[in-house]
Motif scaffolding. Structure first.
Motif, PDB file in Angstrom:
ATOM      1  N   LYS A  41       1.395 -16.957 -45.440  1.00 14.55           N
ATOM      2  CA  LYS A  41       2.715 -16.617 -44.906  1.00 14.55           C
ATOM      3  C   LYS A  41       2.891 -17.099 -43.457  1.00 14.55           C
ATOM      4  O   LYS A  41       3.882 -17.755 -43.124  1.00 14.55           O
ATOM      5  N   THR A  43       1.103 -19.281 -41.932  1.00 13.14           N
ATOM      6  CA  THR A  43       0.996 -20.745 -41.929  1.00 13.14           C
ATOM      7  C   THR A  43       2.366 -21.365 -42.214  1.00 13.14           C
ATOM      8  O   THR A  43       2.795 -22.305 -41.525  1.00 13.14           O
ATOM      9  N   HIS A 189       4.412  -6.925 -44.371  1.00  9.10           N
ATOM     10  CA  HIS A 189       3.628  -6.180 -45.362  1.00  9.10           C
ATOM     11  C   HIS A 189       4.283  -4.852 -45.702  1.00  9.10           C
ATOM     12  O   HIS A 189       3.914  -4.222 -46.689  1.00  9.10           O
TER      13      HIS A 189
END
Ligand SMILES: Nc1ncnc2c1ncn2[C@@H]1O[C@H](COP(=O)(O)OP(=O)(O)OP(=O)(O)O)[C@@H](O)[C@H]1O
Length: 233
Positions: A41, A43, A189
């Motif tokens: 993510k 990246t 998250h």
């Protein structure tokens, strides 16, 4: 289309941190990007922002190929971002952080800086040095700094990380109030925050795209359940 990513890849030696990912965002779209730890993510955000160069694929922003464009030029074109660890100048006041981030003549902007701070709930903290703000307030400040760049796409990297539950609620309100013409790609998250915010959700797993759908589709997707199996989201 404000953002089109095609076949995007980033390798580190033998590891494919991101592998052939495609993604399209409409102007003003609220898109969440989720997936277990190490899914790729951050990246992907770094590749879109220009902090990283891809080893494969192409990125178009607002109809231009920005794949090899340096991050500062992408920012000027309208790609704004926040980081997992808020990047603020600790010795400058909150207002001056926003002014520096805006990269425009200061005189005209002092009032504007206060407006951006007010938009993220920091109106009373304009003169406080950023280093004296709480972690949650530094996250709010970084959001004001990103907005000061007049983005058309905002990349948010785990804005709820390290926030207490009341601060997450405040953040949800701030995200809901973001300008409706700004597309947002939210890595997060905190799934309650994601499902309350997103129009659509994209799921990555081990560098690969496994799902894109509405919140309802994502909640009942077997691919998503499998990607998270054994992993506490
Ligand atoms: N500079 C690097 N060198 C080597 N491997 C890296 C580097 N940066 C990232 N990786 C690896 O690439 C993969 C994807 O990492 P990334 O940070 O994009 O995942 P993520 O989905 O953002 O994870 P998290 O939710 O934990 O932040 C991971 O396996 C990570 O260890």
């Amino acid at each position: 289309m404000i953002l089109r990513v095609e076949g995007l890849g980033r390798r580190y030696g033998d590891l494919a941190a991101l592998d052939g990912v495609a993604l399209e965002l409409q102007p003003g779209e609220r898109r969440a990007l989720i997936g277990p730890n190490g899914a790729g993510k951050t990246t992907l955000l770094n590749l879109v922002a220009g902090a990283l160069r891809p080893t494969a694929g192409r990125i178009d922003f607002a109809g231009r190929d920005v794949t090899r464009m340096p991050p500062a030029r992408r920012a000027r074109l309208g790609i704004g971002r926040t980081h997992q660890h808020p990047a603020v100048w600790p010795t400058l006041s909150a207002a001056d952080n926003v002014l520096v981030a805006a990269r425009r003549p200061w005189g005209r902007l002092r009032a504007g800086a206060r407006e951006h701070l007010a938009a993220v709930g920091l109106a009373d903290q304009a003169g406080v040095t950023a280093g004296a703000l709480s972690h949650g307030q530094r996250r709010q400040l970084e959001l004001a700094m990103a907005l000061a760049g007049a983005p058309r796409l905002l990349l948010l990297d785990e804005p709820a990380a390290g926030l207490a539950p009341p601060e997450v609620e405040l953040l949800a309100g701030l995200l809901a109030a973001l300008p409706s013409d700004v597309a947002v790609l939210l890595v997060e998250h905190h799934l309650d925050l994601v499902y309350g915010f997103a129009d659509r959700v994209t799921v990555l797993h081990s560098g690969r795209h496994v799902h894109t759908g509405t919140v309802a589709e994502t909640r009942r997707s077997p691919e998503v359940a499998a990607a998270y199996a054994g992993v506490k989201p």
